[in-house]
Enzyme design. Structure first.
Site, mmCIF file in Angstrom:
data_model
loop_
_atom_site.group_PDB
_atom_site.id
_atom_site.type_symbol
_atom_site.label_atom_id
_atom_site.label_comp_id
_atom_site.label_asym_id
_atom_site.label_seq_id
_atom_site.Cartn_x
_atom_site.Cartn_y
_atom_site.Cartn_z
ATOM 1 N N HIS A 163 44.257 5.908 64.943
ATOM 2 C CA HIS A 163 43.778 5.034 66.032
ATOM 3 C C HIS A 163 44.803 4.982 67.157
ATOM 4 O O HIS A 163 45.990 4.800 66.910
ATOM 5 C CB HIS A 163 43.553 3.621 65.513
ATOM 6 C CG HIS A 163 42.303 3.466 64.700
ATOM 7 N ND1 HIS A 163 41.921 2.280 64.131
ATOM 8 C CD2 HIS A 163 41.325 4.356 64.389
ATOM 9 C CE1 HIS A 163 40.771 2.434 63.493
ATOM 10 N NE2 HIS A 163 40.402 3.695 63.626
ATOM 11 N N TYR A 217 39.256 -7.037 67.170
ATOM 12 C CA TYR A 217 39.709 -8.406 66.883
ATOM 13 C C TYR A 217 38.962 -9.339 67.830
ATOM 14 O O TYR A 217 39.126 -9.225 69.051
ATOM 15 C CB TYR A 217 41.215 -8.533 67.114
ATOM 16 C CG TYR A 217 42.063 -7.727 66.142
ATOM 17 C CD1 TYR A 217 42.566 -8.314 64.985
ATOM 18 C CD2 TYR A 217 42.352 -6.387 66.367
ATOM 19 C CE1 TYR A 217 43.339 -7.586 64.081
ATOM 20 C CE2 TYR A 217 43.125 -5.645 65.471
ATOM 21 C CZ TYR A 217 43.610 -6.261 64.333
ATOM 22 O OH TYR A 217 44.360 -5.537 63.438
ATOM 23 N N PRO A 247 46.920 -11.907 57.485
ATOM 24 C CA PRO A 247 46.593 -10.488 57.672
ATOM 25 C C PRO A 247 46.251 -10.081 59.117
ATOM 26 O O PRO A 247 46.094 -8.890 59.390
ATOM 27 C CB PRO A 247 45.385 -10.269 56.750
ATOM 28 C CG PRO A 247 44.838 -11.620 56.479
ATOM 29 C CD PRO A 247 45.956 -12.592 56.606
ATOM 30 N N LYS A 273 50.267 -6.522 58.907
ATOM 31 C CA LYS A 273 51.690 -6.246 58.678
ATOM 32 C C LYS A 273 52.132 -6.270 57.216
ATOM 33 O O LYS A 273 53.196 -5.751 56.883
ATOM 34 C CB LYS A 273 52.549 -7.258 59.453
ATOM 35 C CG LYS A 273 52.575 -7.018 60.942
ATOM 36 C CD LYS A 273 53.465 -5.840 61.305
ATOM 37 C CE LYS A 273 53.170 -5.254 62.646
ATOM 38 N NZ LYS A 273 52.236 -4.114 62.641
ATOM 39 N N TYR A 331 52.297 -4.076 67.139
ATOM 40 C CA TYR A 331 51.165 -3.612 66.323
ATOM 41 C C TYR A 331 51.479 -2.266 65.660
ATOM 42 O O TYR A 331 51.191 -2.069 64.478
ATOM 43 C CB TYR A 331 49.901 -3.515 67.185
ATOM 44 C CG TYR A 331 48.655 -3.375 66.352
ATOM 45 C CD1 TYR A 331 48.137 -4.472 65.670
ATOM 46 C CD2 TYR A 331 48.007 -2.155 66.210
ATOM 47 C CE1 TYR A 331 47.011 -4.362 64.877
ATOM 48 C CE2 TYR A 331 46.870 -2.037 65.416
ATOM 49 C CZ TYR A 331 46.384 -3.142 64.759
ATOM 50 O OH TYR A 331 45.265 -3.022 63.969
HETATM 51 P P1 RFL Z 1 50.857 -6.733 45.381
HETATM 52 O O1 RFL Z 1 49.909 -5.782 45.992
HETATM 53 O O2 RFL Z 1 50.432 -8.146 45.224
HETATM 54 O O3 RFL Z 1 51.283 -6.137 43.965
HETATM 55 C C1 RFL Z 1 52.049 -6.878 43.039
HETATM 56 C C2 RFL Z 1 51.772 -6.344 41.654
HETATM 57 O O4 RFL Z 1 52.562 -7.082 40.702
HETATM 58 C C3 RFL Z 1 51.753 -7.418 39.584
HETATM 59 N N1 RFL Z 1 52.317 -8.625 38.909
HETATM 60 C C4 RFL Z 1 53.040 -8.575 37.778
HETATM 61 N N2 RFL Z 1 53.452 -7.552 37.023
HETATM 62 C C5 RFL Z 1 54.194 -7.837 35.908
HETATM 63 N N3 RFL Z 1 54.502 -9.118 35.542
HETATM 64 C C6 RFL Z 1 54.116 -10.174 36.279
HETATM 65 N N4 RFL Z 1 54.430 -11.416 35.900
HETATM 66 C C7 RFL Z 1 53.360 -9.930 37.449
HETATM 67 N N5 RFL Z 1 52.818 -10.719 38.409
HETATM 68 C C8 RFL Z 1 52.181 -9.919 39.278
HETATM 69 C C9 RFL Z 1 50.376 -7.654 40.168
HETATM 70 O O5 RFL Z 1 49.359 -7.531 39.179
HETATM 71 C C10 RFL Z 1 50.317 -6.559 41.231
HETATM 72 O O6 RFL Z 1 49.776 -5.359 40.724
HETATM 73 O O7 RFL Z 1 52.237 -6.776 46.214
HETATM 74 P P2 RFL Z 1 52.997 -5.586 46.970
HETATM 75 O O8 RFL Z 1 53.078 -4.354 46.126
HETATM 76 O O9 RFL Z 1 54.245 -6.183 47.509
HETATM 77 O O10 RFL Z 1 52.019 -5.198 48.196
HETATM 78 C C11 RFL Z 1 51.786 -6.085 49.260
HETATM 79 C C12 RFL Z 1 50.390 -5.859 49.845
HETATM 80 O O11 RFL Z 1 49.461 -5.900 48.781
HETATM 81 C C13 RFL Z 1 50.016 -6.907 50.909
HETATM 82 O O12 RFL Z 1 51.121 -7.218 51.734
HETATM 83 C C14 RFL Z 1 48.873 -6.426 51.832
HETATM 84 O O13 RFL Z 1 47.683 -6.249 51.115
HETATM 85 C C15 RFL Z 1 48.616 -7.409 52.990
HETATM 86 N N6 RFL Z 1 47.476 -7.028 53.845
HETATM 87 C C16 RFL Z 1 47.613 -6.088 54.847
HETATM 88 N N7 RFL Z 1 48.798 -5.447 55.030
HETATM 89 C C17 RFL Z 1 48.907 -4.452 55.977
HETATM 90 O O14 RFL Z 1 50.015 -3.910 56.143
HETATM 91 N N8 RFL Z 1 47.835 -4.040 56.755
HETATM 92 C C18 RFL Z 1 46.598 -4.626 56.625
HETATM 93 O O15 RFL Z 1 45.662 -4.192 57.288
HETATM 94 C C19 RFL Z 1 46.464 -5.715 55.663
HETATM 95 N N9 RFL Z 1 45.284 -6.308 55.478
HETATM 96 C C20 RFL Z 1 46.228 -7.654 53.654
HETATM 97 C C21 RFL Z 1 45.140 -7.271 54.499
HETATM 98 C C22 RFL Z 1 46.040 -8.619 52.663
HETATM 99 C C23 RFL Z 1 44.803 -9.218 52.513
HETATM 100 N N10 RFL Z 1 44.661 -10.191 51.483
HETATM 101 C C24 RFL Z 1 43.635 -10.175 50.533
HETATM 102 C C25 RFL Z 1 45.732 -11.115 51.225
HETATM 103 C C26 RFL Z 1 43.903 -7.866 54.365
HETATM 104 C C27 RFL Z 1 43.736 -8.866 53.387
HETATM 105 C C28 RFL Z 1 42.371 -9.536 53.302
HETATM 106 C C1 PHB Z 2 41.588 -4.146 56.988
HETATM 107 O O1 PHB Z 2 41.091 -3.041 57.261
HETATM 108 O O2 PHB Z 2 41.427 -4.676 55.871
HETATM 109 C C2 PHB Z 2 42.373 -4.856 58.029
HETATM 110 C C3 PHB Z 2 42.584 -4.240 59.255
HETATM 111 C C4 PHB Z 2 43.327 -4.908 60.232
HETATM 112 C C5 PHB Z 2 43.846 -6.152 59.970
HETATM 113 C C6 PHB Z 2 43.647 -6.753 58.735
HETATM 114 C C7 PHB Z 2 42.899 -6.102 57.755
HETATM 115 O O3 PHB Z 2 44.560 -6.792 60.926
#
Ligand code: RFL
Ligand code: PHB
Length: 398
Positions: A76, A206, A298, A302, A390
């Site tokens: 993008h 957005y 989110p 980031k 961004y």
């Molecule tokens: P995770 O992905 O939560 O993984 C942690 C892992 O640890 C396990 N765990 C354990 N294992 C052993 N013993 C225990 N006691 C444990 N407790 C937990 C869990 O089961 C899991 O498998 O953390 P990690 O690896 O640091 O990754 C972080 C990302 O997942 C998170 O920051 C992103 O998803 C945030 N996020 C976004 N980030 C972006 O950079 N770009 C995006 O577009 C973006 N969109 C989003 C998002 C997060 C969202 N939600 C649902 C919060 C959109 C959404 C809706």
């Molecule tokens: C996504 O694709 O899940 C997504 C994209 C952009 C954002 C947050 C989530 O800022």
């Protein structure tokens, strides 16, 4: 009976942080084991991030797993802001000397890293129960866990806490050794995944509207990911597919609303919005990385990208320790990572505040947001600030 083994680095959590750290350590010849509470299917079933900064894509390549994002990612060059029912493109690439972001799902990143691990035969213990961390303030830390009814003890040099916001690593640190900063927002995101072509495949959309925020993203040319802001106490059952599609259309500009294709949801989830930072990120021989140490709302896309930044700093520090006999990187890990994290916290908080309806702000708050958005799309200075954050500030920004 306790079964005992040894490795150099014990990694808690097989989310993107733990898996990426494992791949980078393996490449440098450093032994490690990942211990994960859930099953592989559960980890892959969580639908989360969708946008990768170039720094994250580069790290996937460095780790030897760049083929998936190369073939399945969509580059993008812009984003689109909707307010007062009108769409305004922001030329992100033009404003950042050629930088881009890539739409590629966290599910796909995780799957690529998991396949890579299993091809290399690297050790991952899934469905590990009652994980406990020991003695990380001394020279001989260890991790204990139960797998298939057997208690195991893994001795190691270092522990990497990559176990997300609700993990055990941060919770194992004495309360007086850690400071936590938190803001909880008074709303949530309802996300829908559907096998319909994205309404905008060249840019994430957005939208600010007096009905609340909406976001249009994608996972591929045939799979869309859409979100609407909703009250924190709403239940998934309150949101039929029809209600979701009707609501998101009302928050977009009329042309896009008309063009949006709808279909049955294949996943629907609610996510609370929170800003959170724990300081420091190192406690003796325990390091925190990713969501274990910080959460961003989110809106700025980031979270995963910050996690990748932590992992880069941490893997470099551990490589320096083992290969160059220097602890400089280890000593600076927390400070380096936190400088990047606070910048991303500020950006995510700002964009969240600009784009969402806050119950207490009323019509005046809505007008202030519209005035700022109007200024943003007309001012090169403000658009450049949005664009450079961004695409992600460089790892060596300072
Ligand atoms: P995770 O992905 O939560 O993984 C942690 C892992 O640890 C396990 N765990 C354990 N294992 C052993 N013993 C225990 N006691 C444990 N407790 C937990 C869990 O089961 C899991 O498998 O953390 P990690 O690896 O640091 O990754 C972080 C990302 O997942 C998170 O920051 C992103 O998803 C945030 N996020 C976004 N980030 C972006 O950079 N770009 C995006 O577009 C973006 N969109 C989003 C998002 C997060 C969202 N939600 C649902 C919060 C959109 C959404 C809706
Ligand atoms: C996504 O694709 O899940 C997504 C994209 C952009 C954002 C947050 C989530 O800022």
């Amino acid at each position: 009976m306790i079964s005992s083994s040894r490795t150099q680095v014990a990694i808690i959590g097989a989310g993107p942080s733990g898996l990426l750290l494992g791949a980078l350590l393996h490449k440098a010849g450093i032994e490690h084991t990942i211990i994960e509470r859930q099953s592989p299917a559960y980890v892959l079933g969580r639908i989360r991030a969708g946008i990768l900064e170039q720094v994250t894509v580069d790290l996937l390549h460095e780790a030897g797993v760049g083929h998936g994002v190369d073939s399945g990612g969509t580059v993008h060059h812009s984003i689109e802001l909707v307010f007062k029912n009108t769409r305004h493109p922001i030329d992100v690439t033009g404003l950042t000397n050629g930088k881009v972001v890539t739409a590629y799902g966290q599910t796909e990143v995780t799957r690529d890293l998991m396949q890579h691990r299993s091809q290399l035969g690297l050790p991952t213990v899934y469905e590990a129960a009652d994980v406990q961390l020991h003695d990380f303030d001394g020279k001989h830390p260890s991790v204990t866990y139960t797998k298939d009814g057997v208690r195991h003890s893994l001795q190691c040099d270092f522990i990497a806490g990559c176990d997300g916001f609700h993990g055990v690593a941060r919770a194992s640190v004495p309360r007086d050794a850690i400071t936590e900063y938190e803001k909880v927002y008074p709303f949530a995101w309802l996300g829908v995944l559907a096998d319909v072509p994205p309404v905008s495949s060249h840019a994430i959309v957005y939208a600010n509207s007096d009905r609340g925020f909406a976001l249009c993203s994608m996972r591929s040319m045939t799979r869309s990911r859409y979100y609407v802001q909703c009250p924190s106490n709403d239940k998934l059952e309150d949101w039929s597919d029809q209600r979701f599609w009707d609501e998101i259309r009302r928050r977009l500009d009329p042309e896009m609303a008309e063009r949006m294709q709808t279909g049955p949801s294949i996943e629907k989830s609610m996510a609370p919005l929170r800003s959170f930072v724990a300081e420091p990120m190192r406690f003796g021989r325990l390091f925190l990385a990713g969501d274990a140490a910080h959460i961003v709302p989110p809106t700025g896309a980031k979270g995963l990208n910050l996690a990748a930044g932590d992992v880069k700093y941490l893997s470099s520090a551990l490589i320096e320790h083992y290969k160059e006999n220097s602890d400089a990187g280890i000593d600076h890990y927390s400070q380096r990572a936190l400088a990047r994290i606070w910048r991303a916290e500020r950006f995510s908080w700002w964009l969240t505040t600009l784009m969402h309806q806050f119950p207490e702000s009323g019509a005046f708050g809505q007008r202030m947001q519209e005035a700022e958005l109007d200024y943003l799309v007309k001012s090169k200075a403000l658009s450049t600030s949005l664009a450079e954050n961004y695409v992600g500030l460089p790892l060596d920004f300072g």
